[in-house]
Design a protein around this motif. Structure first.
Motif, PDB file in Angstrom:
ATOM      1  N   SER A  52      26.512 -26.825   5.663  1.00 16.78           N
ATOM      2  CA  SER A  52      25.411 -25.894   5.920  1.00 16.78           C
ATOM      3  C   SER A  52      25.353 -24.817   4.840  1.00 16.78           C
ATOM      4  N   GLU A  85      29.560 -20.400  12.879  1.00 16.83           N
ATOM      5  CA  GLU A  85      29.864 -21.337  13.961  1.00 16.83           C
ATOM      6  C   GLU A  85      28.741 -21.351  14.996  1.00 16.83           C
ATOM      7  N   ASN A  87      25.562 -20.558  14.595  1.00 14.93           N
ATOM      8  CA  ASN A  87      24.382 -21.207  14.011  1.00 14.93           C
ATOM      9  C   ASN A  87      24.533 -22.720  13.991  1.00 14.93           C
ATOM     10  N   GLU A  88      25.729 -23.191  13.651  1.00 16.19           N
ATOM     11  CA  GLU A  88      25.951 -24.630  13.584  1.00 16.19           C
ATOM     12  C   GLU A  88      25.919 -25.245  14.981  1.00 16.19           C
ATOM     13  N   ASN A  89      26.459 -24.548  15.955  1.00 11.26           N
ATOM     14  CA  ASN A  89      26.413 -25.053  17.333  1.00 11.26           C
ATOM     15  C   ASN A  89      24.975 -25.107  17.848  1.00 11.26           C
ATOM     16  N   GLU A  91      22.293 -25.522  16.040  1.00  3.23           N
ATOM     17  CA  GLU A  91      21.586 -26.598  15.357  1.00  3.23           C
ATOM     18  C   GLU A  91      21.900 -27.954  15.957  1.00  3.23           C
ATOM     19  N   ASN A  92      23.075 -28.092  16.556  1.00  5.53           N
ATOM     20  CA  ASN A  92      23.488 -29.383  17.126  1.00  5.53           C
ATOM     21  C   ASN A  92      23.118 -29.549  18.587  1.00  5.53           C
TER      22      ASN A  92
END
Length: 93
Positions: A52, A85, A87-89, A91-92
């Motif tokens: 990312s 973390e 933001n990544e969570n 996005e998923n």
């Protein structure tokens, strides 16, 4: 030398772990030191386009040459890591 030096070193370690290559390489220890002081590592975006942008920016900030441009405290770094973390969570989901 203060905590910002440790933040730089941690950034270089994470860079290596994420990319599989050393951020600064050379044929001799002196060459590595010179590259560390004067050069810039290859962008993680080139090496790992799957990472990312927020994670790459975090590592880049950790490895800024000027200590005043890095995270100034571990708490600042932890807060930034938690944002990446989150933001990544999101996005998923």
């Amino acid at each position: 030398v203060d905590i910002r030096s440790d933040i730089f070193s941690l950034g270089a370690t994470i860079y290596h772990a994420a990319s599989g290559v050393m951020p600064f390489d050379g044929e001799t220890p002196v060459a590595v030191i010179l590259k560390t002081m004067q050069g810039e590592p290859e962008s993680l975006k080139n090496l790992r386009p799957d990472l990312s942008d927020s994670f790459i920016k975090l590592i880049e900030k950790m490895m800024k040459k000027n200590p005043s441009e890095r995270f100034q405290t571990i708490d600042e770094l932890i807060e930034a890591l938690e944002k990446v973390e989150k933001n990544e969570n999101e996005e998923n989901v």
